[in-house]
Design a protein around this motif. Structure first.
Motif, PDB file in Angstrom:
ATOM      1  N   ALA A   1      11.425  -1.144  -8.118  1.00 47.75           N
ATOM      2  CA  ALA A   1      11.860  -0.070  -9.016  1.00 47.75           C
ATOM      3  C   ALA A   1      11.513  -0.378 -10.464  1.00 47.75           C
ATOM      4  CB  ALA A   1      13.362   0.168  -8.875  1.00 47.75           C
ATOM      5  N   GLU A   2      11.427  -1.666 -10.786  1.00 47.02           N
ATOM      6  CA  GLU A   2      11.086  -2.098 -12.143  1.00 47.02           C
ATOM      7  C   GLU A   2      10.075  -3.244 -12.059  1.00 47.02           C
ATOM      8  OE1 GLU A   2      14.632  -1.845 -15.004  1.00 47.02           O
ATOM      9  OE2 GLU A   2      15.610  -2.249 -13.073  1.00 47.02           O
ATOM     10  N   PRO A   3       8.843  -2.959 -11.706  1.00 41.58           N
ATOM     11  CA  PRO A   3       7.837  -4.014 -11.499  1.00 41.58           C
ATOM     12  C   PRO A   3       7.613  -4.826 -12.774  1.00 41.58           C
ATOM     13  CG  PRO A   3       7.063  -1.894 -10.670  1.00 41.58           C
ATOM     14  CD  PRO A   3       8.289  -1.614 -11.483  1.00 41.58           C
ATOM     15  N   PRO A   4       7.718  -6.160 -12.686  1.00 42.96           N
ATOM     16  CA  PRO A   4       7.553  -7.001 -13.876  1.00 42.96           C
ATOM     17  C   PRO A   4       6.072  -7.259 -14.188  1.00 42.96           C
ATOM     18  CG  PRO A   4       8.092  -8.369 -11.999  1.00 42.96           C
ATOM     19  CD  PRO A   4       8.106  -6.942 -11.505  1.00 42.96           C
ATOM     20  N   VAL A   5       5.374  -6.196 -14.538  1.00 40.21           N
ATOM     21  CA  VAL A   5       3.928  -6.296 -14.789  1.00 40.21           C
ATOM     22  C   VAL A   5       3.564  -5.874 -16.202  1.00 40.21           C
ATOM     23  CG1 VAL A   5       3.309  -6.004 -12.363  1.00 40.21           C
ATOM     24  CG2 VAL A   5       3.560  -3.975 -13.819  1.00 40.21           C
ATOM     25  N   GLY A   6       4.562  -5.744 -17.082  1.00 40.53           N
ATOM     26  CA  GLY A   6       4.293  -5.345 -18.455  1.00 40.53           C
ATOM     27  C   GLY A   6       3.723  -3.937 -18.515  1.00 40.53           C
ATOM     28  N   ASP A   7       2.706  -3.775 -19.355  1.00 41.51           N
ATOM     29  CA  ASP A   7       2.064  -2.471 -19.527  1.00 41.51           C
ATOM     30  C   ASP A   7       0.721  -2.391 -18.815  1.00 41.51           C
ATOM     31  OD1 ASP A   7       4.117  -1.403 -21.130  1.00 41.51           O
ATOM     32  OD2 ASP A   7       3.329  -2.435 -22.899  1.00 41.51           O
ATOM     33  N   LYS A   8       0.464  -3.302 -17.904  1.00 44.85           N
ATOM     34  CA  LYS A   8      -0.784  -3.276 -17.150  1.00 44.85           C
ATOM     35  C   LYS A   8      -0.912  -1.959 -16.401  1.00 44.85           C
ATOM     36  CE  LYS A   8      -3.411  -5.891 -13.673  1.00 44.85           C
ATOM     37  NZ  LYS A   8      -4.589  -6.147 -14.507  1.00 44.85           N
ATOM     38  N   LYS A   9      -2.119  -1.386 -16.393  1.00 45.37           N
ATOM     39  CA  LYS A   9      -2.370  -0.125 -15.711  1.00 45.37           C
ATOM     40  C   LYS A   9      -3.133  -0.381 -14.413  1.00 45.37           C
ATOM     41  CE  LYS A   9      -0.549   2.114 -19.147  1.00 45.37           C
ATOM     42  NZ  LYS A   9       0.794   2.716 -19.023  1.00 45.37           N
ATOM     43  N   PHE A  10      -2.836   0.442 -13.412  1.00 47.55           N
ATOM     44  CA  PHE A  10      -3.419   0.273 -12.082  1.00 47.55           C
ATOM     45  C   PHE A  10      -4.104   1.554 -11.639  1.00 47.55           C
ATOM     46  CE2 PHE A  10       0.108  -2.653 -12.482  1.00 47.55           C
ATOM     47  CZ  PHE A  10      -0.419  -3.847 -11.996  1.00 47.55           C
ATOM     48  N   LYS A  11      -5.261   1.387 -10.998  1.00 43.62           N
ATOM     49  CA  LYS A  11      -5.964   2.539 -10.442  1.00 43.62           C
ATOM     50  C   LYS A  11      -5.318   2.996  -9.135  1.00 43.62           C
ATOM     51  CE  LYS A  11      -9.020   4.388 -11.699  1.00 43.62           C
ATOM     52  NZ  LYS A  11     -10.474   4.159 -11.630  1.00 43.62           N
ATOM     53  N   MET A  12      -4.586   2.101  -8.475  1.00 45.75           N
ATOM     54  CA  MET A  12      -3.925   2.470  -7.234  1.00 45.75           C
ATOM     55  C   MET A  12      -2.639   1.667  -7.082  1.00 45.75           C
ATOM     56  SD  MET A  12      -5.533   2.607  -3.390  1.00 45.75           S
ATOM     57  CE  MET A  12      -4.617   3.391  -2.049  1.00 45.75           C
ATOM     58  N   ILE A  13      -1.570   2.357  -6.668  1.00 47.19           N
ATOM     59  CA  ILE A  13      -0.293   1.726  -6.337  1.00 47.19           C
ATOM     60  C   ILE A  13       0.014   2.097  -4.895  1.00 47.19           C
ATOM     61  CG2 ILE A  13       2.163   1.569  -6.870  1.00 47.19           C
ATOM     62  CD1 ILE A  13       1.463   2.392  -9.753  1.00 47.19           C
ATOM     63  N   ILE A  14       0.289   1.095  -4.071  1.00 45.28           N
ATOM     64  CA  ILE A  14       0.446   1.320  -2.628  1.00 45.28           C
ATOM     65  C   ILE A  14       1.861   0.979  -2.173  1.00 45.28           C
ATOM     66  CG2 ILE A  14      -0.338   0.639  -0.324  1.00 45.28           C
ATOM     67  CD1 ILE A  14      -3.052  -0.060  -1.557  1.00 45.28           C
ATOM     68  N   PHE A  15       2.469   1.922  -1.447  1.00 43.76           N
ATOM     69  CA  PHE A  15       3.706   1.694  -0.708  1.00 43.76           C
ATOM     70  C   PHE A  15       3.361   1.855   0.770  1.00 43.76           C
ATOM     71  CE2 PHE A  15       5.126   3.245  -4.806  1.00 43.76           C
ATOM     72  CZ  PHE A  15       6.188   2.408  -5.114  1.00 43.76           C
ATOM     73  N   ALA A  16       3.220   0.753   1.477  1.00 47.00           N
ATOM     74  CA  ALA A  16       2.900   0.810   2.905  1.00 47.00           C
ATOM     75  C   ALA A  16       4.159   0.547   3.699  1.00 47.00           C
ATOM     76  CB  ALA A  16       1.826  -0.218   3.255  1.00 47.00           C
ATOM     77  N   GLY A  17       4.496   1.443   4.603  1.00 43.17           N
ATOM     78  CA  GLY A  17       5.719   1.273   5.358  1.00 43.17           C
ATOM     79  C   GLY A  17       6.914   1.870   4.643  1.00 43.17           C
ATOM     80  N   THR A  18       8.070   1.247   4.777  1.00 39.21           N
ATOM     81  CA  THR A  18       9.331   1.859   4.339  1.00 39.21           C
ATOM     82  C   THR A  18       9.978   1.147   3.158  1.00 39.21           C
ATOM     83  OG1 THR A  18      10.551   0.552   5.970  1.00 39.21           O
ATOM     84  CG2 THR A  18       9.799   2.733   6.654  1.00 39.21           C
ATOM     85  N   GLN A  19       9.179   0.530   2.293  1.00 38.47           N
ATOM     86  CA  GLN A  19       9.751  -0.231   1.178  1.00 38.47           C
ATOM     87  C   GLN A  19      10.730   0.598   0.341  1.00 38.47           C
ATOM     88  OE1 GLN A  19       6.470  -0.323   1.832  1.00 38.47           O
ATOM     89  NE2 GLN A  19       6.241  -2.435   2.474  1.00 38.47           N
ATOM     90  N   LEU A  20      10.378   1.845   0.052  1.00 40.24           N
ATOM     91  CA  LEU A  20      11.204   2.649  -0.839  1.00 40.24           C
ATOM     92  C   LEU A  20      12.566   2.982  -0.246  1.00 40.24           C
ATOM     93  CD1 LEU A  20       8.716   5.158  -2.485  1.00 40.24           C
ATOM     94  CD2 LEU A  20      10.152   3.484  -3.640  1.00 40.24           C
ATOM     95  N   PHE A  21      12.727   2.815   1.061  1.00 39.78           N
ATOM     96  CA  PHE A  21      13.973   3.222   1.680  1.00 39.78           C
ATOM     97  C   PHE A  21      14.969   2.087   1.822  1.00 39.78           C
ATOM     98  CE2 PHE A  21      10.742   6.202   2.529  1.00 39.78           C
ATOM     99  CZ  PHE A  21      11.354   7.370   2.093  1.00 39.78           C
ATOM    100  N   HIS A  22      14.629   0.946   1.216  1.00 40.31           N
ATOM    101  CA  HIS A  22      15.593  -0.138   1.124  1.00 40.31           C
ATOM    102  C   HIS A  22      16.342  -0.084  -0.201  1.00 40.31           C
ATOM    103  CE1 HIS A  22      14.343  -1.980   4.843  1.00 40.31           C
ATOM    104  NE2 HIS A  22      13.101  -1.992   4.444  1.00 40.31           N
ATOM    105  N   ILE A  23      16.102   0.959  -1.000  1.00 38.79           N
ATOM    106  CA  ILE A  23      16.793   1.119  -2.277  1.00 38.79           C
ATOM    107  C   ILE A  23      17.390   2.532  -2.323  1.00 38.79           C
ATOM    108  CG2 ILE A  23      15.396  -0.570  -3.507  1.00 38.79           C
ATOM    109  CD1 ILE A  23      13.727   1.667  -4.658  1.00 38.79           C
ATOM    110  N   PRO A  24      18.531   2.702  -3.015  1.00 40.61           N
ATOM    111  CA  PRO A  24      19.198   4.005  -3.045  1.00 40.61           C
ATOM    112  C   PRO A  24      18.400   5.031  -3.841  1.00 40.61           C
ATOM    113  CG  PRO A  24      20.318   2.444  -4.481  1.00 40.61           C
ATOM    114  CD  PRO A  24      19.297   1.662  -3.725  1.00 40.61           C
ATOM    115  N   PRO A  25      18.722   6.325  -3.687  1.00 39.45           N
ATOM    116  CA  PRO A  25      17.918   7.382  -4.312  1.00 39.45           C
ATOM    117  C   PRO A  25      17.694   7.220  -5.805  1.00 39.45           C
ATOM    118  CG  PRO A  25      19.431   8.338  -2.721  1.00 39.45           C
ATOM    119  CD  PRO A  25      19.762   6.880  -2.802  1.00 39.45           C
ATOM    120  N   GLU A  26      18.716   6.772  -6.551  1.00 36.13           N
ATOM    121  CA  GLU A  26      18.529   6.641  -7.992  1.00 36.13           C
ATOM    122  C   GLU A  26      17.502   5.569  -8.333  1.00 36.13           C
ATOM    123  OE1 GLU A  26      22.297   4.257  -6.925  1.00 36.13           O
ATOM    124  OE2 GLU A  26      21.369   6.191  -6.391  1.00 36.13           O
TER     125      GLU A  26
END
Length: 255
Positions: free
Chosen positions: A102-127
């Motif tokens: 939810a808060e990736p510690p990558v500073g202001d680095k920009k990415f051409k692609m961000i990948i969520f494979a599988g169900t990572q997002l569903f281990h954290i609440p909606p907010e």
């Protein structure tokens, strides 16, 4: 028979970390989107931010293709296993990072692609899902994309309250894996029971939060993103009922 129960620190378990890939494979939970996000990565290029890398086996093709990958996971034990793999491939440009998706510690680095494979997002609440999508939009480079192979597929579902058994075929350690899910008040708690050939029983639990399809779509809209799944990507066929997303900044070209 010996028993090991780990209910609060799933990814700090040495047994689970060592056998994670085989447990997931036995449960038929391997990401169905792997071949598809590899195709998208070859179109948009890197650098790539991969959320929930685990032991890293799911990103070897990306690294082999020469992409620069930042590989994020909140489990140091998982990342330590991944580092052992990377040590065998010094030619890869890959940077393991411990942190919260939810808060990736990558500073202001920009990415051409961000990948969520599988169900990572569903281990954290909606907010936290909302915050994650907002931060990912901020981290996107021009013409960048966010790929998820299950965001809409899981968002309004809980686990059925039933037990499912799997046999670990020809595995030297694992004999069987079973799962049992219970859904109450917007949360699905899944218990994973692993039996070994030596008679040990290992229990693990993890929680999935149920986020409605309407909430997810609102988060995407608020972050200034849009779904460009049916754009100029020559994707291989997807599995049945896959509701994947390829998000871009609104009004942004895709290639």
């Amino acid at each position: 028979m010996s028993t090991n129960q780990n209910t609060n620190a799933l990814y700090s378990s040495e047994f689970f970390t060592l056998h994670y890939d085989d447990i997931v494979h036995t449960m038929n939970r391997t990401s169905l989107g792997k071949a598809r996000y590899n195709v998208v990565a070859d179109v948009v290029g890197g650098p790539i931010l991969f959320m929930g890398v685990g032991t890293g086996t799911g990103i070897l093709d990306l690294c082999e293709s020469g992409h620069e990958v930042t590989a994020l996971d909140y489990s140091q034990m998982m990342l330590d296993e991944f580092q052992k793999l990377l040590d065998k491939h010094p030619q890869y440009t890959c940077y393991p990072v411990k942190g919260d998706q939810a808060e990736p510690p990558v500073g202001d680095k920009k990415f051409k692609m961000i990948i969520f494979a599988g169900t990572q997002l569903f281990h954290i609440p909606p907010e936290r899902v909302q915050l994650c999508i907002q931060n990912c939009a901020r981290l996107l480079a021009p013409r960048g994309v966010i790929y998820s192979d299950s965001l809409l597929n899981m968002c309004s579902k809980g686990f059925h309250d039933q037990e499912v058994h799997f046999t670990a075929e020809n595995h030297p350690v694992l004999k069987s894996v079973s799962t049992n899910g219970v859904t109450t008040d917007g949360e699905s708690t899944e218990t994973i029971t692993v039996q070994t050939h030596t008679g040990e029983t290992h229990y693990f639990k993890w929680t999935y939060y149920v986020t409605s399809k309407e909430q997810v779509e609102a988060f995407i809209e608020e972050a200034g993103l849009q779904n460009n799944l049916h754009s100029e990507y020559s994707l291989p066929p997807s599995g049945a009922n896959r509701l994947e997303l390829i998000l871009t900044k609104r009004n942004s070209p895709t290639n």
